[in-house]
Design a protein around this motif. Structure first.
Motif, short mmCIF file in Angstrom:
data_model
loop_
_atom_site.label_atom_id
_atom_site.label_comp_id
_atom_site.label_asym_id
_atom_site.label_seq_id
_atom_site.Cartn_x
_atom_site.Cartn_y
_atom_site.Cartn_z
N ARG A 96 0.98 -0.77 0.18
CA ARG A 96 0.36 0.12 0.43
C ARG A 96 0.75 1.54 0.13
NH1 ARG A 96 -1.82 3.71 3.74
NH2 ARG A 96 -1.26 2.49 5.24
N LEU A 97 2.54 1.21 0.85
CA LEU A 97 2.69 2.26 0.39
C LEU A 97 3.71 2.83 -0.07
CD1 LEU A 97 3.81 2.35 4.47
CD2 LEU A 97 1.77 3.57 3.61
N LEU A 98 4.22 1.68 -1.15
CA LEU A 98 4.40 1.76 -2.43
C LEU A 98 4.04 2.87 -3.33
CD1 LEU A 98 6.90 -0.33 -3.58
CD2 LEU A 98 5.29 -1.65 -4.88
N GLN A 110 0.16 -16.43 -2.48
CA GLN A 110 -0.55 -16.63 -3.46
C GLN A 110 -2.12 -15.83 -2.64
OE1 GLN A 110 -1.57 -20.79 -2.76
NE2 GLN A 110 -2.33 -20.67 -5.40
N GLN A 111 -2.28 -15.83 -1.73
CA GLN A 111 -3.44 -14.93 -0.87
C GLN A 111 -3.49 -13.37 -1.16
OE1 GLN A 111 -5.59 -16.60 0.75
NE2 GLN A 111 -6.58 -14.44 1.42
N PHE A 112 -1.75 -12.72 -0.99
CA PHE A 112 -1.65 -11.49 -1.66
C PHE A 112 -2.05 -11.43 -2.59
CE2 PHE A 112 1.63 -9.30 -3.12
CZ PHE A 112 1.21 -7.43 -2.77
N LEU A 113 -1.53 -12.80 -3.73
CA LEU A 113 -1.72 -11.94 -5.62
C LEU A 113 -3.45 -11.75 -5.37
CD1 LEU A 113 1.31 -13.92 -6.97
CD2 LEU A 113 1.04 -11.36 -6.51
N THR A 122 -5.96 -10.92 -4.17
CA THR A 122 -6.64 -9.50 -3.35
C THR A 122 -5.64 -7.98 -4.19
OG1 THR A 122 -5.11 -9.25 -1.45
CG2 THR A 122 -7.44 -10.46 -1.01
N GLN A 123 -4.89 -8.19 -4.39
CA GLN A 123 -4.60 -7.33 -5.10
C GLN A 123 -3.70 -6.88 -6.51
OE1 GLN A 123 -3.02 -4.82 -2.77
NE2 GLN A 123 -3.50 -6.29 -0.98
N PRO A 124 -5.04 -7.24 -7.45
CA PRO A 124 -4.78 -7.09 -9.19
C PRO A 124 -3.46 -5.84 -9.75
CG PRO A 124 -7.09 -5.42 -8.27
CD PRO A 124 -6.26 -6.38 -7.00
N SER A 125 -3.41 -5.12 -8.46
CA SER A 125 -2.34 -4.39 -9.02
C SER A 125 -0.89 -4.79 -8.81
CB SER A 125 -2.09 -2.67 -8.76
OG SER A 125 -2.42 -2.83 -7.12
N ALA A 126 -0.60 -5.53 -7.55
CA ALA A 126 0.88 -6.73 -7.75
C ALA A 126 0.71 -7.10 -8.68
CB ALA A 126 0.47 -7.42 -6.68
N ASP A 127 2.54 -6.94 -9.47
CA ASP A 127 2.51 -7.70 -10.75
C ASP A 127 4.26 -9.09 -10.03
OD1 ASP A 127 2.77 -8.52 -12.99
OD2 ASP A 127 4.65 -7.27 -14.08
N LEU A 128 4.27 -9.65 -9.92
CA LEU A 128 5.12 -10.52 -9.65
C LEU A 128 6.00 -10.59 -10.77
CD1 LEU A 128 5.77 -12.80 -7.01
CD2 LEU A 128 5.14 -14.43 -8.57
N GLN A 129 7.43 -10.40 -10.26
CA GLN A 129 8.82 -10.21 -11.12
C GLN A 129 9.68 -11.34 -11.69
OE1 GLN A 129 9.80 -6.74 -12.77
NE2 GLN A 129 6.92 -6.80 -12.36
N LYS A 130 10.09 -11.25 -12.36
CA LYS A 130 11.61 -12.45 -12.64
C LYS A 130 12.81 -11.66 -12.13
CE LYS A 130 13.62 -15.40 -15.53
NZ LYS A 130 15.50 -15.00 -15.08
N ASN A 131 13.40 -11.79 -11.12
CA ASN A 131 14.63 -11.25 -10.93
C ASN A 131 15.61 -12.11 -11.89
OD1 ASN A 131 16.57 -9.80 -10.08
ND2 ASN A 131 16.71 -10.64 -8.02
N ASP A 132 16.11 -11.15 -13.20
CA ASP A 132 17.13 -11.62 -14.13
C ASP A 132 18.67 -11.80 -12.90
OD1 ASP A 132 15.33 -11.53 -15.65
OD2 ASP A 132 15.59 -8.98 -15.95
N LEU A 133 19.02 -10.94 -12.43
CA LEU A 133 20.20 -11.72 -12.18
C LEU A 133 20.13 -12.98 -10.97
CD1 LEU A 133 20.45 -8.33 -9.05
CD2 LEU A 133 21.90 -9.25 -11.20
N SER A 134 19.25 -13.61 -11.13
CA SER A 134 19.29 -15.14 -10.11
C SER A 134 19.42 -15.48 -10.68
CB SER A 134 17.56 -15.74 -9.50
OG SER A 134 16.71 -15.07 -10.92
N SER A 149 6.67 -5.50 -8.43
CA SER A 149 5.94 -4.30 -9.02
C SER A 149 4.90 -3.63 -8.75
CB SER A 149 6.39 -4.08 -10.18
OG SER A 149 5.85 -4.23 -11.10
N LYS A 150 4.85 -2.89 -9.12
CA LYS A 150 3.26 -2.40 -8.79
C LYS A 150 2.64 -1.32 -10.19
CE LYS A 150 0.42 0.92 -5.28
NZ LYS A 150 1.00 1.07 -3.68
N LEU A 151 1.27 -1.75 -10.48
CA LEU A 151 0.97 -1.58 -11.86
C LEU A 151 -0.18 -0.49 -11.53
CD1 LEU A 151 0.68 -5.21 -13.37
CD2 LEU A 151 2.27 -3.36 -13.59
N PRO A 152 -0.22 0.52 -12.73
CA PRO A 152 -0.79 1.29 -12.21
C PRO A 152 -2.35 0.81 -12.22
CG PRO A 152 -0.22 1.87 -14.08
CD PRO A 152 0.62 0.86 -13.88
N THR A 153 -3.86 1.72 -11.47
CA THR A 153 -4.79 0.92 -11.72
C THR A 153 -6.09 1.11 -12.88
OG1 THR A 153 -5.30 1.60 -9.72
CG2 THR A 153 -4.84 -0.67 -9.58
#
Ligand SMILES: C[S@@+](CC[C@H](N)C(=O)[O-])C[C@H]1O[C@@H](n2cnc3c(N)ncnc32)[C@H](O)[C@@H]1O
Length: 408
Positions: free
Chosen positions: A330-332, A355-358, A360-372, A404-408
């Motif tokens: 929310r603070l992001l 899973q539970q977070f995703l 309920t949060q349509p603006s949350a986008d799970l990101q792949k970390n390229d460094l990994s 990351s946080k997407l615009p809604t």
């Protein structure tokens, strides 16, 4: 700074060396592992997993000198800049390099979680579960002389230790520390408060302003502390009001009205004026931190039951983790990034929370970390999440998910 999470007593210098092939784990812990499908054999590996240190930037030329002080070689961690592996039995706290703030004790997996956050110059960064502060210090180091860092923790005594550490490593200049419940914390970065202040024509000029930080407490604060002592609530937060226990010279607070800085965000204000980066290194059962679990052999297995496995606590952990993640998000700011991590190896405290977070949060986008791709980790149960398994990563156990946080 030694990355440790249980300041209940010191551990004998050589406990790591004395580690037997099989640790006599208590029945309650074995039951917990079995319920969560985890293999107890991993706790026999503590003596084979290196200890990690991070050199403060600029200290690279002093490696040979530090090796001499620690009486061991420093093996560069190829996949993590600034990190070195040392033998597990080496204690750094007595060395000059440690006392002079040239090295930190921080696990390589923790370093990876910070790198995943991709802190950039000028970022406003929030660390929502900051104590005891290893990751906070690395964040401050990465920010250098730009941006701002806000550390929050619900435990005042632990956050006070963070303050001492920031000061020791001269890393507190742009940092402010709040004792607060991270599930409710609502204070935005300083720049946003300034913008609000400029727009707040008509607001009465009430309240005092921040002057330069001093460790001397005001009369009002001393009275508050006295009251907390009397009620025995000095360690944990007693009200939902955040308490600012430190701010650096360049944290941007000096000269600002307290009422402006401390006023909570309204509605979706954080979407435009929130933090660029948020770390939620959530409270957990710490079962992935095998060196930490090993220390309970010295502290007493009953302490493990009480501190880690208390039934009520573990039942409530899922909700706590979910609420910390949700509030951090929310603070992001829109376009900002959040890293959720725990040092638990259970699915319940990691994939299930994500899973539970995703859901309920349509603006949350799970990101792949390229460094990994070059890190010694594997995918978690949800694609794009990461798991450091002590048995294969040669690090402490850690789960990492980046959003990351997407615009809604
Ligand atoms: C895993 S530790 C964090 C370690 C820290 N990030 C580091 O690198 O040193 C979890 C922290 O969460 C704090 N915590 C527990 N409940 C909290 C809450 N509701 N709000 C904020 N912090 C909380 C605990 O006091 C503890 O210091």
């Amino acid at each position: 700074m030694e990355e440790t999470d249980c300041p209940e007593g010191s551990v004998p210098e050589r406990i790591g060396e004395q580690q037997e092939a099989s640790l006599p784990l208590p029945p309650a812990f074995l039951e917990f592992l079995s319920e969560n499908g985890l293999d107890p054999a991993v706790y026999s590996m503590a003596a084979t997993i290196p200890r990690y240190i991070r050199l403060k930037p600029g200290m690279e030329s002093q490696v040979a000198e530090i090796e001499g002080e620690l009486k061991c070689g420093l093996e560069k961690v190829s996949w993590l800049p600034g990190f070195y592996a040392i033998p597990p039995e080496i204690q750094i706290a007595g060395s000059k390099a440690y006392q002079q703030g040239k090295i930190y004790g921080i696990d390589a997996a923790s370093g990876a979680a910070i790198l995943a956050l991709d802190v950039r110059p000028g970022d406003h960064v929030l660390d929502l579960c900051a104590a005891p502060g290893a990751k906070l210090c690395m964040l401050a180091d990465m920010l250098g002389s730009t941006g701002s860092l806000t550390g929050v923790d619900v435990a005042k005594h632990r956050l006070s230790a963070c303050r001492t550490m920031l000061q020791k490593y001269s890393l507190g200049d742009r940092t402010r520390l709040f004792v607060a419940d991270g599930t409710l914390f609502s204070i935005l970065p300083v720049n946003s408060n300034l913008q609000r202040r400029e727009g707040s024509i008509g607001l009465e000029e009430n309240g005092s302003t921040f002057s330069e930080w001093t460790s001397r407490r005001s009369w009002k604060d001393r009275q508050k502390a006295k009251k907390a002592n009397a009620t025995g609530s000095q360690h944990l937060l007693s009200s939902s009001e955040p308490e600012l226990i430190y701010y650096g010279k360049h944290s941007g607070l000096v000269g600002l009205r307290k009422s402006d800085v401390l006023c909570p965000a309204v509605d979706d204000e954080a979407c435009t004026s929130g933090y660029d980066k948020v770390l939620v290194d959530a409270e957990c059962t710490h079962d992935g931190s095998i060196k930490h679990i090993q220390k309970f052999e010295f502290w007493g297995w009953k302490t493990l039951d009480r501190r880690v496995l208390d039934a009520e606590r573990t039942d409530n952990l899922f909700q706590l983790q979910l609420h910390l993640l949700t509030n951090g998000f929310r603070l992001l700011k829109i376009g900002g990034s959040l890293v959720y991590s725990t040092c638990s190896m259970t699915v319940a405290q990691n994939e299930n929370v994500v899973q539970q977070f995703l859901s309920t949060q349509p603006s949350a986008d799970l990101q792949k970390n390229d460094l990994s791709d070059s890190w010694p980790c594997r995918s978690g149960g949800i694609p794009k999440t990461l798991r450091f398994d002590p048995a294969t990563s040669q690090t402490s156990g850690l789960f990492v998910a980046k959003f990351s946080k997407l615009p809604t």
